[in-house]
Design an enzyme around this catalytic site. Structure first.
Site, PDB file in Angstrom:
ATOM      1  N   ASP A 220      65.175  88.130  96.048  1.00  0.00           N
ATOM      2  CA  ASP A 220      65.489  88.906  94.230  1.00  0.00           C
ATOM      3  C   ASP A 220      63.397  88.539  93.691  1.00  0.00           C
ATOM      4  OD1 ASP A 220      68.261  88.083  94.410  1.00  0.00           O
ATOM      5  OD2 ASP A 220      67.964  86.304  93.072  1.00  0.00           O
ATOM      6  N   LYS A 221      63.472  89.304  93.199  1.00  0.00           N
ATOM      7  CA  LYS A 221      62.884  90.265  92.598  1.00  0.00           C
ATOM      8  C   LYS A 221      61.395  89.328  92.328  1.00  0.00           C
ATOM      9  CE  LYS A 221      60.538  92.890  88.910  1.00  0.00           C
ATOM     10  NZ  LYS A 221      60.664  93.574  87.464  1.00  0.00           N
TER      11      LYS A 221
END
Length: 326
Positions: free
Chosen positions: A142-143
């Protein structure tokens, strides 16, 4: 920024009897998992995939034994451009590279993030990655999750890593700071799918895909726990969803964590740090796999992300810190 060159994919395959009765595009997606089904459909429609030396449609059924010849042009990654973005490379050879991804870096372009991603950075670092699906990215973080991520530099390596991931042979270990005081480690075996009403979220749902997460306690605090987490499967937001499911959401998780819960009587400095921690407290600390060419077992480990390490130091120094687990 430069647009990147194209390459060709040439394969000669035979449809396995276990795929009898399936659509051609579905069968090919099973035989060539390194390519998306939509890309395979495009090649079929363009006549770049022949079955028994003749054209077919994506929806045509296969019955096993058919000869498939693929002679397709693999275009550069759509509109994904090479961009000079710094990479923290942990390892690189002719087949793969391993990146220590910082929090805040999106892995590949998507709605809302057309560029400035890891994929853009990889294409600048190694232009030949334009010939590999998604510039060699075979799994994602995830970011706002930091840590280790492996990238395939060749189609051979891409196929090998995809197969290892499907066979659950890639070892991924994380550090997760969660809310609440756990008394023992354990496993979460709960299927994950799209949330039934909040489409931006994933959730434990009855008809979801199998998802298994293992965790053990590394350190205990007054109202938080530091965990070692290992993935058996790799579903979207898996650790975040599973920890929230057992009511121990990740600190700083804006989607699944709810409001921060600083321990009673903690220092103003710790309270502020917990309330303002800007991301989910999750770091991919260790990665292990089989080298696609040599067959050697390889593993890498990186230090804890600095922001998470600083938060842990505050927790350790604050009143109410319990003794670390052995």
């Amino acid at each position: 920024m430069n647009r990147l060159p194209r390459d060709r994919v040439q394969r000669h395959l035979q449809i396995d009897s276990t795929l009898a009765g399936r659509r051609l595009d579905q069968a090919l997606a099973t035989l060539m998992p390194e390519f998306s089904r939509s890309r395979l459909q495009q090649w079929i429609d363009a006549g770049q995939i022949l079955v028994d030396d003749g054209p077919r449609r994506s929806r045509d059924k296969v019955w096993g034994g058919e000869s498939v010849r693929v002679q397709a042009e693999l275009e550069a990654q759509g509109d994904c451009l090479a961009q000079a973005i710094a990479l923290n490379l942990v390892y690189e050879d002719e087949q793969l590279l391993v990146v220590d991804k910082p929090a805040g870096l999106v892995v590949h372009p998507a709605a809302g993030n057309p560029d400035g991603t890891l994929q853009n950075a990889l294409l600048h670092h190694e232009p030949a990655l334009a010939a590999v699906p998604r510039a060699g990215i075979v799994h994602r973080l995830d970011k706002d999750t930091s840590g280790l991520l492996v990238v395939a530099k060749t189609l051979q390596a891409h196929n090998s890593l995809v197969n290892q991931l499907q066979a659950r042979a890639v070892h991924r270990e994380y550090r997760a700071l969660v809310q609440g005081h756990l008394v023992a480690g354990g496993s979460v075996d709960a299927p994950i799918g799209r949330h039934p009403t909040q489409r931006v979220k994933m959730a434990v749902v009855r008809n979801g895909r199998e998802a298994v997460t293992h965790y053990r306690i590394l350190e205990s605090f007054a109202s938080h726990s530091l965990l070692s987490v290992e993935l058996e499967t790799g579903r979207t937001h898996q650790i975040r969803v599973h920890m929230a499911h057992i009511r121990h959401a990740l600190v700083g998780d804006p989607l699944y964590g709810g409001r921060p819960r600083p321990p009673q009587g903690c220092s103003p400095q710790l309270r502020s740090a917990l309330q303002q921690f800007p991301r989910q407290a999750l770091h991919a600390i260790r990665l292990g796999l089989i080298h696609p060419q040599s067959g050697e077992a390889m593993s890498w480990q990186v230090p804890m992300a600095r922001d998470l390490d600083a938060l842990l130091d505050l927790l350790r120094s604050d009143v109410g810190h319990a003794d670390p687990h052995p």
